[in-house]
Design a protein around this motif. Structure first.
Motif, mmCIF file in Angstrom:
data_model
loop_
_atom_site.group_PDB
_atom_site.id
_atom_site.type_symbol
_atom_site.label_atom_id
_atom_site.label_comp_id
_atom_site.label_asym_id
_atom_site.label_seq_id
_atom_site.Cartn_x
_atom_site.Cartn_y
_atom_site.Cartn_z
ATOM 1 N N THR A 1 15.975 18.124 44.675
ATOM 2 C CA THR A 1 15.274 17.096 43.889
ATOM 3 C C THR A 1 13.867 17.526 43.531
ATOM 4 N N GLN A 2 13.179 18.137 44.485
ATOM 5 C CA GLN A 2 11.822 18.607 44.214
ATOM 6 C C GLN A 2 11.818 19.707 43.157
ATOM 7 N N ALA A 3 12.788 20.639 43.266
ATOM 8 C CA ALA A 3 12.856 21.715 42.282
ATOM 9 C C ALA A 3 13.172 21.172 40.891
ATOM 10 N N LEU A 4 14.113 20.213 40.820
ATOM 11 C CA LEU A 4 14.433 19.613 39.524
ATOM 12 C C LEU A 4 13.255 18.823 38.966
ATOM 13 N N GLY A 5 12.516 18.131 39.873
ATOM 14 C CA GLY A 5 11.348 17.385 39.408
ATOM 15 C C GLY A 5 10.271 18.304 38.853
ATOM 16 N N GLU A 6 10.054 19.429 39.523
ATOM 17 C CA GLU A 6 9.064 20.388 39.020
ATOM 18 C C GLU A 6 9.505 20.976 37.690
#
Length: 353
Positions: free
Chosen positions: A200-205
């Protein structure tokens, strides 16, 4: 028994050898008097035909019987019996008579043999073509069945491997206490949650980089009357500052637009979101569109995980380019009866509840 088989095989081989020798030997044909022999054979046949026609005419003249009526069985039983007796008497008389045979040296047997061979050759060619077609169809069926068998074998192997893994897991679990199984399950769930959080963090970034680098400028261009998002990929800040014509074309960037005019236009479209400090530079059109897109996505996510779940809608303040982009990209959808209500599409469910 074995000796009989060996003798039979030797006879077959000998016959095959003789047949090959006969086939390879050239046919002895005396072509010097072929035309003469053909003409003689034709004359013999014509003479035989005339002879038979004369006999037939003599019989017709001497007999009062109607040939056409005698050719078919009569409906009268007595007449039919007489016809059968006549046919029987004719067969008895004709049986002792030797059949007509061509004279020695006639080419008629060769012609008949050639006709028979030609018919056999044509029939063999047709049979070969039909057999080749059947072989091709059979090969196609065989390849398809082999592919199906291969797939079935792969599925069987996968199922056997899966059954073996489940058996090993079952045996492993049967040897552990409930407390150990609970701890392992908690550990697995935590690892799964950590993996989801990292993804989720990677997709958000990645989403933030995409909005900041590409999407914000294109949304700002659409808000300013320019092309729809995606039609102009590289939108510069100078192009946004100059604006667009009524036809959606970029205005000339030679004329400098004052900061007050730009700020007034930004406030008119996106609103004055926050006061600006004296030492801070006013936001550009792209930055204003970026902030609006992020806020819109945040509000939609909050609505999605809120009390209403996937059925709740977020109330929009206005119709914006950011909203239209999310709908075109099938990330969000309007309310069927109210275009000012929007919600994210829950991809775990159907598009429409």
């Amino acid at each position: 028994m074995a000796q009989q088989q060996d003798r039979a095989i030797e006879k077959i081989r000998a016959y095959s050898k003789d047949a090959h020798e006969l086939r390879d030997d050239p046919m002895e044909l005396d072509a010097s008097n072929t035309e003469t022999r053909l003409a003689q054979t034709v004359r013999e046949l014509q003479a035989r035909v005339k002879e038979q026609q004369a006999v037939l005419e003599t019989l017709q003249a001497q007999s009062n019987v109607d040939i056409e009526s005698a050719a078919y069985a009569s409906a009268d039983p007595r007449q039919k019996l007489r016809q059968l007796l006549a046919v029987k008497d004719a067969y008895k008389r004709l049986t002792p008579i030797a059949p007509f045979l061509p004279e020695e040296g006639s080419v008629l047997p060769a012609l008949l043999a050639a006709r028979t061979l030609n018919q056999n050759v044509q029939g063999t060619k047709v049979a070969i073509s039909s057999t080749q077609s059947k072989i091709a169809n059979t090969d196609a069926i065989l390849r398809r069945e082999e592919a199906n068998l291969n797939d079935a074998n792969l599925l069987t192997q996968a199922m056997e491997n899966r059954i073996e893994r489940l058996r090993v897991q079952q045996e492993d679990r049967s040897q552990k206490t409930p407390a150990q199984l609970a701890r392992e399950l908690i550990t697995a769930k935590r690892a799964q949650k950590d993996g989801y959080d990292a993804a989720t963090q990677a997709l958000g970034e990645a989403m933030n980089d995409f909005i900041n680098d590409y999407l914000a400028a294109m949304i700002a261009a659409e808000e300013l009357g320019g092309p729809v998002v995606g039609e102009m990929l590289n939108v510069e800040d100078d192009t946004l500052a100059a604006g667009f014509t009524k036809q959606g074309r970029a205005k000339s960037t030679k004329k400098t637009v004052s900061d007050k005019t730009r700020q007034r236009r930004i406030d008119q479209i996106w609103g004055n979101k926050a006061p600006i400090e004296e030492d801070e530079e006013p936001p550009t059109e792209a930055e204003a569109a970026d902030a609006e897109m992020r806020q819109l996505i945040e509000n939609l996510f909050a609505t999605l995980i809120g009390p209403g779940g996937g059925k709740a809608y977020y109330q929009l303040d206005r119709d914006s380019a950011a909203t239209r982009f999310l709908v075109r990209a099938k990330i969000a959808q309007f309310h069927p009866k109210d275009a000012k209500k929007l919600r994210l599409i829950d991809f775990g469910r159907e598009l429409d509840d």
